[in-house]
Design a protein around this motif. Structure first.
Motif, PDB file in Angstrom:
ATOM      1  N   GLU A  27       0.826  -1.216   0.000  1.00 52.69           N
ATOM      2  CA  GLU A  27       0.000   0.000   0.000  1.00 52.69           C
ATOM      3  C   GLU A  27       0.859   1.265   0.000  1.00 52.69           C
ATOM      4  N   GLY A  28       0.597   2.196   0.916  1.00 49.45           N
ATOM      5  CA  GLY A  28       1.322   3.457   0.927  1.00 49.45           C
ATOM      6  C   GLY A  28       2.817   3.300   1.097  1.00 49.45           C
ATOM      7  N   ARG A  38     -12.384   9.527  -5.495  1.00 45.88           N
ATOM      8  CA  ARG A  38     -11.851   8.447  -4.681  1.00 45.88           C
ATOM      9  C   ARG A  38     -12.279   7.086  -5.228  1.00 45.88           C
ATOM     10  N   ASN A  50      -7.183   3.245  -3.789  1.00 40.98           N
ATOM     11  CA  ASN A  50      -6.667   4.526  -4.262  1.00 40.98           C
ATOM     12  C   ASN A  50      -6.382   4.418  -5.751  1.00 40.98           C
ATOM     13  N   GLU A  69      -3.565   4.841  -7.372  1.00 42.84           N
ATOM     14  CA  GLU A  69      -2.121   4.856  -7.569  1.00 42.84           C
ATOM     15  C   GLU A  69      -1.655   3.507  -8.093  1.00 42.84           C
ATOM     16  N   ASN A 100     -10.151   7.684 -13.243  1.00 46.75           N
ATOM     17  CA  ASN A 100      -9.266   6.814 -12.473  1.00 46.75           C
ATOM     18  C   ASN A 100      -9.054   5.476 -13.162  1.00 46.75           C
ATOM     19  N   ASP A 154      -1.661  -2.874  -3.596  1.00 49.32           N
ATOM     20  CA  ASP A 154      -2.971  -3.129  -2.998  1.00 49.32           C
ATOM     21  C   ASP A 154      -2.828  -4.055  -1.789  1.00 49.32           C
TER      22      ASP A 154
END
Length: 332
Positions: free
Chosen positions: A166-167, A219, A249, A251, A282, A307
């Motif tokens: 993830e982030g 989103r 997200n 990304e 997106n 993810d």
């Protein structure tokens, strides 16, 4: 995990093989009795027990010569040692993701992980570990400043396997920490979309009452997107060529020749969304871009899992990639 616990030396096939009656895929685990001489007397009984406990099929063979593909003792049958893995916890890492990862390995897989608070990264001896797992995080700068990033990069180059989700995966890109040269999908598509969709009412003049709805449209609130995997990549061993990835997200990673892409979103934006909501903008941004990849670095590697692969332990289709990253990739 049970084979390691019982003291067996385990190998994993990097290529498929066939004994004339059965086909075995990449990632098949192999036990050579010649490499486990101390287990010969008890092997049959232990394999039966492990097969029953793990719910798998273990097949005995009288020869290592195969009719097709690799032989069982070939160079593409790679030893995979039990890794010493470290999982970081506490802020800035998500307690939810960290808890899911601990449960996945400790309870579902039977592989113990060392767990340490994030601030311990500054003093821990990284050389004592084979794998470091970074759960999702919003901003890692408080933990990985330039000094710690350089230290972590040196550990990877010396043979460590860094797994980020993830982030945290996004933080390890060129755009953020600079630890790797991997790039996230940039705003070229966004510029095109903005040029194509010249709204008669600019976003700056969105009415107060409509701002919440407008923000929500940007989103992805947890939607299933169609993903395509490369089952020949060790990160995706044992998985089908297609799966659904749960996305929160917009990304993704930009595929490149240097990046080993193991999973990417369906290239057709019109059919990418399987369930839930995602704006056309997106979907166009994500289509064809990577959500699971490996970046070799020196003798080690960085694993990107953009993810969540085991969301709340009910969306577990992609979880094998996390297990592969920790248990197989260090030996591949």
């Amino acid at each position: 995990a049970k084979l390691w616990e019982a003291g067996y030396r385990v190998r994993a096939a990097r290529k498929p093989f066939n004994d004339g009656t059965r086909a075995f895929s990449e990632g098949t685990l192999i036990i050579l009795l010649g490499r486990n001489p101390d287990r010969r007397a008890t092997a049959a009984e232990e394999m039966q027990r492990i097969a029953e406990e793990a719910g798998v099929v273990i097949i005995g063979m009288d020869t290592g010569r195969m009719a097709e593909g690799i032989d069982l003792a070939s160079r593409d049958s790679r030893p995979v040692k039990q890794p010493k893995a470290l999982l970081l916890l506490d802020a800035p890492f998500s307690s939810y993701t960290a808890g899911q990862l601990w449960y996945l390995f400790d309870r579902e897989t039977g592989l113990g992980l060392t767990r340490l608070r994030a601030d311990a990264l500054r003093t821990v001896q990284l050389g004592e570990y084979d794998v470091l797992i970074l759960p999702g995080a919003g901003n890692l700068k408080s933990v990985l400043d330039t000094t710690q990033t350089a230290r972590l990069k040196a550990w990877v180059q010396e043979g460590g396997t860094l797994v980020a989700t993830e982030g945290s995966a996004l933080f390890l890109t060129k755009d953020q920490s600079g630890l790797t040269a991997v790039q996230t999908v940039q705003d070229e598509q966004k510029k095109k979309d903005d040029d194509e969709a010249k709204a008669p009412e600019p976003a700056a003049y969105t009415p107060y009452a409509a701002r919440r709805d407008s923000t929500g449209l940007a989103r992805i609130p947890g939607s299933a997107l169609r993903g395509i995997l490369d089952p020949t990549n060790p990160l995706a061993f044992g998985l089908p060529a297609r799966l659904y990835s749960l996305v929160f997200n917009a990304e993704a990673l930009t595929p490149s020749e240097q990046l080993q892409t193991a999973g990417y979103y369906d290239q057709d934006a019109a059919t990418l969304l399987a369930a839930g909501y995602a704006s056309p903008k997106n979907l166009r941004k994500l289509a064809g871009n990577a959500f699971a990849a490996v970046q070799p670095m020196g003798r080690g590697k960085v694993v990107f899992l953009v993810d969540n692969t085991q969301y709340r332990m009910f969306w577990v289709g992609p979880a094998r990639m996390m297990q592969n990253a920790v248990m197989l990739l260090p030996g591949m």
